[in-house]
Design a protein around this motif. Structure first.
Motif, PDB file in Angstrom:
ATOM      1  N   GLU A  87       0.822  -1.214   0.000  1.00 43.97           N
ATOM      2  CA  GLU A  87       0.000   0.000   0.000  1.00 43.97           C
ATOM      3  C   GLU A  87       0.851   1.257   0.000  1.00 43.97           C
ATOM      4  O   GLU A  87       0.498   2.259  -0.634  1.00 43.97           O
ATOM      5  CB  GLU A  87      -0.958   0.002   1.193  1.00 43.97           C
ATOM      6  N   GLN A  88       1.981   1.224   0.701  1.00 44.97           N
ATOM      7  CA  GLN A  88       2.839   2.407   0.692  1.00 44.97           C
ATOM      8  C   GLN A  88       3.329   2.695  -0.726  1.00 44.97           C
ATOM      9  O   GLN A  88       3.352   3.855  -1.161  1.00 44.97           O
ATOM     10  CB  GLN A  88       4.026   2.207   1.643  1.00 44.97           C
ATOM     11  N   ALA A  89       3.713   1.642  -1.450  1.00 47.49           N
ATOM     12  CA  ALA A  89       4.158   1.833  -2.832  1.00 47.49           C
ATOM     13  C   ALA A  89       2.996   2.271  -3.712  1.00 47.49           C
ATOM     14  O   ALA A  89       3.138   3.172  -4.552  1.00 47.49           O
ATOM     15  CB  ALA A  89       4.780   0.541  -3.358  1.00 47.49           C
ATOM     16  N   LYS A  90       1.830   1.640  -3.542  1.00 47.78           N
ATOM     17  CA  LYS A  90       0.678   1.982  -4.381  1.00 47.78           C
ATOM     18  C   LYS A  90       0.214   3.407  -4.120  1.00 47.78           C
ATOM     19  O   LYS A  90      -0.139   4.141  -5.054  1.00 47.78           O
ATOM     20  CB  LYS A  90      -0.480   1.021  -4.121  1.00 47.78           C
ATOM     21  N   HIS A  91       0.221   3.837  -2.854  1.00 45.53           N
ATOM     22  CA  HIS A  91      -0.183   5.207  -2.540  1.00 45.53           C
ATOM     23  C   HIS A  91       0.776   6.216  -3.165  1.00 45.53           C
ATOM     24  O   HIS A  91       0.352   7.283  -3.620  1.00 45.53           O
ATOM     25  CB  HIS A  91      -0.266   5.402  -1.025  1.00 45.53           C
ATOM     26  N   ARG A  92       2.068   5.888  -3.212  1.00 50.61           N
ATOM     27  CA  ARG A  92       3.014   6.779  -3.886  1.00 50.61           C
ATOM     28  C   ARG A  92       2.724   6.842  -5.378  1.00 50.61           C
ATOM     29  O   ARG A  92       2.853   7.903  -6.001  1.00 50.61           O
ATOM     30  CB  ARG A  92       4.455   6.321  -3.628  1.00 50.61           C
ATOM     31  N   LEU A  93       2.344   5.711  -5.952  1.00 52.84           N
ATOM     32  CA  LEU A  93       1.967   5.713  -7.356  1.00 52.84           C
ATOM     33  C   LEU A  93       0.754   6.606  -7.592  1.00 52.84           C
ATOM     34  O   LEU A  93       0.773   7.473  -8.488  1.00 52.84           O
ATOM     35  CB  LEU A  93       1.642   4.290  -7.812  1.00 52.84           C
ATOM     36  N   VAL A  94      -0.294   6.419  -6.801  1.00 52.97           N
ATOM     37  CA  VAL A  94      -1.520   7.195  -6.991  1.00 52.97           C
ATOM     38  C   VAL A  94      -1.267   8.678  -6.753  1.00 52.97           C
ATOM     39  O   VAL A  94      -1.814   9.538  -7.453  1.00 52.97           O
ATOM     40  CB  VAL A  94      -2.645   6.667  -6.077  1.00 52.97           C
ATOM     41  N   TYR A  95      -0.411   8.999  -5.787  1.00 52.13           N
ATOM     42  CA  TYR A  95       0.006  10.386  -5.556  1.00 52.13           C
ATOM     43  C   TYR A  95       0.519  11.005  -6.859  1.00 52.13           C
ATOM     44  O   TYR A  95       0.132  12.112  -7.241  1.00 52.13           O
ATOM     45  CB  TYR A  95       1.090  10.400  -4.477  1.00 52.13           C
ATOM     46  N   SER A  96       1.388  10.264  -7.562  1.00 53.12           N
ATOM     47  CA  SER A  96       1.957  10.764  -8.820  1.00 53.12           C
ATOM     48  C   SER A  96       0.893  10.913  -9.897  1.00 53.12           C
ATOM     49  O   SER A  96       0.855  11.913 -10.627  1.00 53.12           O
ATOM     50  CB  SER A  96       3.064   9.826  -9.309  1.00 53.12           C
ATOM     51  N   LEU A  97       0.033   9.913 -10.034  1.00 55.45           N
ATOM     52  CA  LEU A  97      -0.989   9.951 -11.078  1.00 55.45           C
ATOM     53  C   LEU A  97      -1.940  11.128 -10.871  1.00 55.45           C
ATOM     54  O   LEU A  97      -2.376  11.767 -11.834  1.00 55.45           O
ATOM     55  CB  LEU A  97      -1.777   8.643 -11.099  1.00 55.45           C
ATOM     56  N   LEU A  98      -2.256  11.426  -9.601  1.00 52.38           N
ATOM     57  CA  LEU A  98      -3.135  12.561  -9.315  1.00 52.38           C
ATOM     58  C   LEU A  98      -2.454  13.880  -9.648  1.00 52.38           C
ATOM     59  O   LEU A  98      -3.074  14.789 -10.226  1.00 52.38           O
ATOM     60  CB  LEU A  98      -3.557  12.543  -7.845  1.00 52.38           C
ATOM     61  N   LEU A  99      -1.165  14.012  -9.304  1.00 48.34           N
ATOM     62  CA  LEU A  99      -0.450  15.255  -9.607  1.00 48.34           C
ATOM     63  C   LEU A  99      -0.309  15.461 -11.110  1.00 48.34           C
ATOM     64  O   LEU A  99      -0.320  16.594 -11.592  1.00 48.34           O
ATOM     65  CB  LEU A  99       0.928  15.251  -8.946  1.00 48.34           C
ATOM     66  N   LEU A 100      -0.183  14.376 -11.854  1.00 48.67           N
ATOM     67  CA  LEU A 100      -0.074  14.472 -13.311  1.00 48.67           C
ATOM     68  C   LEU A 100      -1.436  14.609 -13.986  1.00 48.67           C
ATOM     69  O   LEU A 100      -1.504  14.745 -15.215  1.00 48.67           O
ATOM     70  CB  LEU A 100       0.661  13.241 -13.861  1.00 48.67           C
ATOM     71  N   LYS A 101      -2.492  14.555 -13.171  1.00 51.41           N
ATOM     72  CA  LYS A 101      -3.866  14.713 -13.676  1.00 51.41           C
ATOM     73  C   LYS A 101      -4.201  13.678 -14.762  1.00 51.41           C
ATOM     74  O   LYS A 101      -4.874  13.981 -15.756  1.00 51.41           O
ATOM     75  CB  LYS A 101      -4.100  16.136 -14.201  1.00 51.41           C
ATOM     76  N   LEU A 102      -3.717  12.472 -14.557  1.00 50.87           N
ATOM     77  CA  LEU A 102      -3.976  11.398 -15.508  1.00 50.87           C
ATOM     78  C   LEU A 102      -5.337  10.761 -15.236  1.00 50.87           C
ATOM     79  O   LEU A 102      -5.769  10.690 -14.090  1.00 50.87           O
ATOM     80  CB  LEU A 102      -2.871  10.336 -15.409  1.00 50.87           C
ATOM     81  N   PRO A 103      -6.015  10.291 -16.267  1.00 46.83           N
ATOM     82  CA  PRO A 103      -7.310   9.632 -16.063  1.00 46.83           C
ATOM     83  C   PRO A 103      -7.119   8.333 -15.278  1.00 46.83           C
ATOM     84  O   PRO A 103      -6.175   7.581 -15.523  1.00 46.83           O
ATOM     85  CB  PRO A 103      -7.799   9.356 -17.485  1.00 46.83           C
ATOM     86  N   MET A 104      -8.022   8.085 -14.339  1.00 47.34           N
ATOM     87  CA  MET A 104      -7.948   6.886 -13.505  1.00 47.34           C
ATOM     88  C   MET A 104      -9.341   6.256 -13.389  1.00 47.34           C
ATOM     89  O   MET A 104      -9.914   6.190 -12.303  1.00 47.34           O
ATOM     90  CB  MET A 104      -7.399   7.230 -12.119  1.00 47.34           C
ATOM     91  N   PRO A 105      -9.909   5.781 -14.487  1.00 53.23           N
ATOM     92  CA  PRO A 105     -11.246   5.185 -14.422  1.00 53.23           C
ATOM     93  C   PRO A 105     -11.261   3.941 -13.540  1.00 53.23           C
ATOM     94  O   PRO A 105     -10.358   3.112 -13.597  1.00 53.23           O
ATOM     95  CB  PRO A 105     -11.540   4.837 -15.882  1.00 53.23           C
ATOM     96  N   THR A 106     -12.287   3.830 -12.707  1.00 52.78           N
ATOM     97  CA  THR A 106     -12.462   2.645 -11.883  1.00 52.78           C
ATOM     98  C   THR A 106     -13.208   1.574 -12.680  1.00 52.78           C
ATOM     99  O   THR A 106     -13.632   1.808 -13.811  1.00 52.78           O
ATOM    100  CB  THR A 106     -13.276   2.979 -10.628  1.00 52.78           C
TER     101      THR A 106
END
Length: 364
Positions: free
Chosen positions: A109-128
């Motif tokens: 989860e620590q690694a995944k949260h760092r990934l999601v942190y980056s994706l949000l800052l880059l404003k990339l689409p993240m469809p569920t």
């Protein structure tokens, strides 16, 4: 990664902190402001009130996975979800009745949260999966089958990313790294690589950019299974370092794209860390000034790829030297040649929705 400070007392905080050791406040990461909030429990004990904000703020709620000590994120303001922005993508989590699995899950989860942190800052689409039932993003963290009857493989399939639980075991991951002859193998690297496959679907295939991508990475329509078998039987071609960021990138254009995507995330996040710490590199021995750099820019927000690329070598040379001083292997055991830089430029242009520049077809 940013360096944070406590809104209540000003103490320096880090991304994974759950409590301020100075003032004692509970902490929660707020995705809307990309900041850690200091929290005080509400009177009824059912939520948290941000403190030290200077203005009245609504009651917030921690992700339900906080009770397992694997998440410190807040549910988005106004949401009725029980899970935060990162944890809502989970589909399969480890069996927590098995001793040691909760700690392995925490590492994932620590690694995944760092990934999601980056994706949000880059404003990339993240469809569920709710947004896109056939291709939305989802994460699985399964354990191997009992009694050696089957090993889970880390990989990606139409938005479904599987990270084998054993990858969170440092000793097991290092053993695999050595056996496979890899310079670099980390949990965060796995996440960044596999999400690269997801974004090939989203930003290349689904966005009509296959021809442009083919011109940079090669023909992705070649048989993937045969390419994988050839790689494991024969290894990478001689001289692969000139055009590929890793040996595994030579396997197939899809893997080249994913490896390059992961590398781009390595670069922007590490540069943001350097900016957050106010790092400057100015070695007196480099009298021509070629290694002199101040890191004072927005690595995630900048559309100037040339600036990012120029800043990267001085930083990596410095951190490699620091590692060697501690008797450790190079932190950054890679060389960015011009062909690799052009591949990184393509990723940068995709991420920032910039016009894709035509390039000569890569060597086959």
């Amino acid at each position: 990664m940013k360096l944070f400070s406590c809104p209540s007392c000003g103490q320096v905080l880090f991304f994974e902190n759950t409590q301020c050791e100075c003032c004692g406040h509970k902490l929660g990461y707020c995705t809307e402001s990309a900041s850690l909030l200091a929290l005080a429990p509400t009177e009824n004990g059912e939520g948290w009130n941000p403190v030290g904000q200077g203005v009245e703020t609504p009651t917030r709620f921690l992700c339900t996975n906080a009770k397992y000590d694997v998440c410190n994120w807040l549910v988005p303001e106004g949401s009725t979800d029980a899970l935060c922005m990162a944890c809502r993508y989970n589909h399969v989590i480890p069996d927590l009745s098995k001793e040691g699995n909760q700690e392995l899950w925490r590492q994932l989860e620590q690694a995944k949260h760092r990934l999601v942190y980056s994706l949000l800052l880059l404003k990339l689409p993240m469809p569920t999966r709710q947004d896109d039932p056939k291709g939305g993003l989802v994460f699985n963290f399964p354990d191997d089958l009992p009694n050696g009857s089957g090993k889970v493989l880390t990989g990606h399939n139409e938005g479904e990313i599987t990270i084998a639980l054993r990858e969170a075991d440092d000793a097991e991951r290092e053993k695999m790294r050595v056996e496979m002859g890899e310079h670099y193998r980390t949990l965060l690297g796995h996440f960044r690589h596999e999400v690269g496959h997801f974004y090939w679907n989203v930003l290349v295939r689904n966005a009509g950019n296959e021809d442009a991508c083919r011109a940079v990475f090669g023909d992705h329509t070649q048989d993937y299974g045969a390419a994988l078998q050839r790689h494991y039987e024969s290894g990478p071609p001689v001289g692969w370092q000139e055009s590929y960021v890793s040996a595994y990138a030579t396997t197939h254009p899809w893997e080249d794209f994913a490896e390059t995507w992961a590398h781009y995330l390595h670069i922007v996040d590490t540069l943001q860390t350097a900016v957050s710490y106010g790092i400057a590199v100015d070695p007196a021995a480099a009298k021509d000034g070629s290694l002199t750099r101040r890191f004072d820019f927005d690595a995630y927000g900048s559309d100037n790829f040339g600036g990012l690329l120029e800043a990267w070598p001085p930083l990596t040379i410095a951190v490699n030297a620091l590692n060697r001083s501690m008797g450790q292997a190079d932190l950054y055991p890679f060389i960015l040649t011009p062909p690799i830089a052009e591949k990184l430029r393509f990723i940068h242009e995709l991420v920032h929705h910039l016009p894709l520049k035509p390039v000569a077809a890569p060597p086959q």
